[in-house]
Design an enzyme around this catalytic site. Structure first.
Site, mmCIF file in Angstrom:
data_model
loop_
_atom_site.group_PDB
_atom_site.id
_atom_site.type_symbol
_atom_site.label_atom_id
_atom_site.label_comp_id
_atom_site.label_asym_id
_atom_site.label_seq_id
_atom_site.Cartn_x
_atom_site.Cartn_y
_atom_site.Cartn_z
ATOM 1 N N ASP A 52 0.845 -1.203 0.000
ATOM 2 C CA ASP A 52 0.000 0.000 0.000
ATOM 3 C C ASP A 52 0.882 1.256 0.000
ATOM 4 O OD1 ASP A 52 0.830 -0.093 2.618
ATOM 5 O OD2 ASP A 52 -1.167 -0.047 3.509
ATOM 6 N N ASP A 91 -0.889 -6.347 -0.509
ATOM 7 C CA ASP A 91 -1.098 -5.700 0.786
ATOM 8 C C ASP A 91 -2.587 -5.388 0.964
ATOM 9 O OD1 ASP A 91 0.078 -4.766 3.057
ATOM 10 O OD2 ASP A 91 1.049 -3.036 2.136
ATOM 11 N N LYS A 121 -0.879 -9.598 2.695
ATOM 12 C CA LYS A 121 -0.176 -9.076 3.882
ATOM 13 C C LYS A 121 -1.166 -8.234 4.666
ATOM 14 C CE LYS A 121 3.077 -5.680 3.840
ATOM 15 N NZ LYS A 121 2.440 -4.662 4.718
ATOM 16 N N GLU A 190 8.854 -3.930 10.824
ATOM 17 C CA GLU A 190 9.222 -2.608 10.311
ATOM 18 C C GLU A 190 9.698 -1.689 11.424
ATOM 19 O OE1 GLU A 190 6.564 -0.892 7.443
ATOM 20 O OE2 GLU A 190 7.547 1.048 7.523
#
Ligand code: KIV
Length: 272
Positions: A52, A91, A121, A190
């Protein structure tokens, strides 16, 4: 095919787990269009994500929140036509899986059916456990995403490193174990401290893919436009730029404009 590509002819969820078991690092990049996806796949990357992040690098938006399910399906379909070897992951955008489990499952099913993605995801920890369980139960592979989850940017307030404090770090480790038990085949970590990413990686049997999470993850992911140096305004520490495409493209455009203005293009041999 790149000399660095792993022996697998096609990357499947099983191949990803096997790579973890063997200690073979997993390389993942994003793609949003056919030509880039073709080059990324031919280079031998293991996983291609239609992220995204299309919001930031393709649509020129500040956050990923406005991206729609139809847009993810559109870009994934386009990328699908180019990808032969890598595993293709789509995503799930903001509000496509948060409302309730049934809607989430229906939306993920739509993505697989209509786009040709092989996995989805989904951002989040314990909260998405029921969705992950149902999806894996019906055969939809899921990649998790913990740490800095950009869809929660208004909750976090900043894009700073996450889980630096003990409570958040403990919760993240717990979330990784919950996601593993629920059935994810891998988790993106992340912007979290390297030591925590290492601890998570040792604590689970599924693959961890880091972005700004240090060297101890089972694999790494970068946004392709960032690693190609296309965004001159974005220089976080975790992005290594492998090219300076912004400059290369600007030079080419200016060269072309100069040629047109000076009547140097097209030449006789470039005409019919
Ligand atoms: O959207 C995206 O590109 C991502 C990666 C940064 C993992 O989520």
């Amino acid at each position: 095919m790149s000399v660095h590509a792993s022996e697998f002819k096609r990357i499947t969820t099983k191949a990803v787990i096997t790579m973890k078991e063997r200690g073979e690092k997993i390389a993942m990049l994003t793609a949003y269009d056919f030509m880039t996806a073709k080059l990324v796949d031919e280079a031998g990357v293991d996983i291609i994500l239609v992220g995204d992040s299309v919001a930031n690098v393709f649509q020129g938006l500040e956050t990923t929140l406005p991206v729609t399910l139809d847009e993810i399906i559109y870009h994934t379909k386009v990328v699908r036509r180019a990808v032969k070897r890598a595993m293709l992951v789509a995503d799930m955008p903001f509000m496509s899986f948060q409302v309730d489990t049934q809607e989430a499952v229906r939306n993920c099913g739509r993505v697989l059916k209509e786009s040709g993605a092989e996995a989805v995801k989904i951002e989040g920890g314990k909260r998405i456990e029921p969705v992950v369980k149902q999806l894996t139960d019906i055969g939809i592979p899921v990649m998790g995403h913990l740490g800095l989850t950009p869809q929660s940017i208004y909750k976090f307030g900043t894009y700073e490193v996450r889980a630096q404090e003990t409570t958040e770090a403990k919760q993240l480790l717990e979330d990784a174990k919950i996601l593993e038990k629920a059935g994810v085949f891998s988790i993106v970590l992340e912007k979290i401290p390297s030591a925590l990413a290492g601890k998570v990686t040792k604590s689970v049997n599924i693959a961890t893919i880091g972005i700004g999470a240090g060297p101890h993850c089972d694999g790494q992911v970068l946004v392709t436009n960032d690693m190609l140096g296309m965004n001159e305004q974005f220089h976080p520490r975790f992005v290594r730029t492998y090219a300076n495409l912004a400059q290369t493209m600007r030079d080419a455009f200016q060269h072309y404009i100069g040629d047109v203005k000076a009547n140097k293009f097209p030449l006789k041999e470039e005409s019919y």
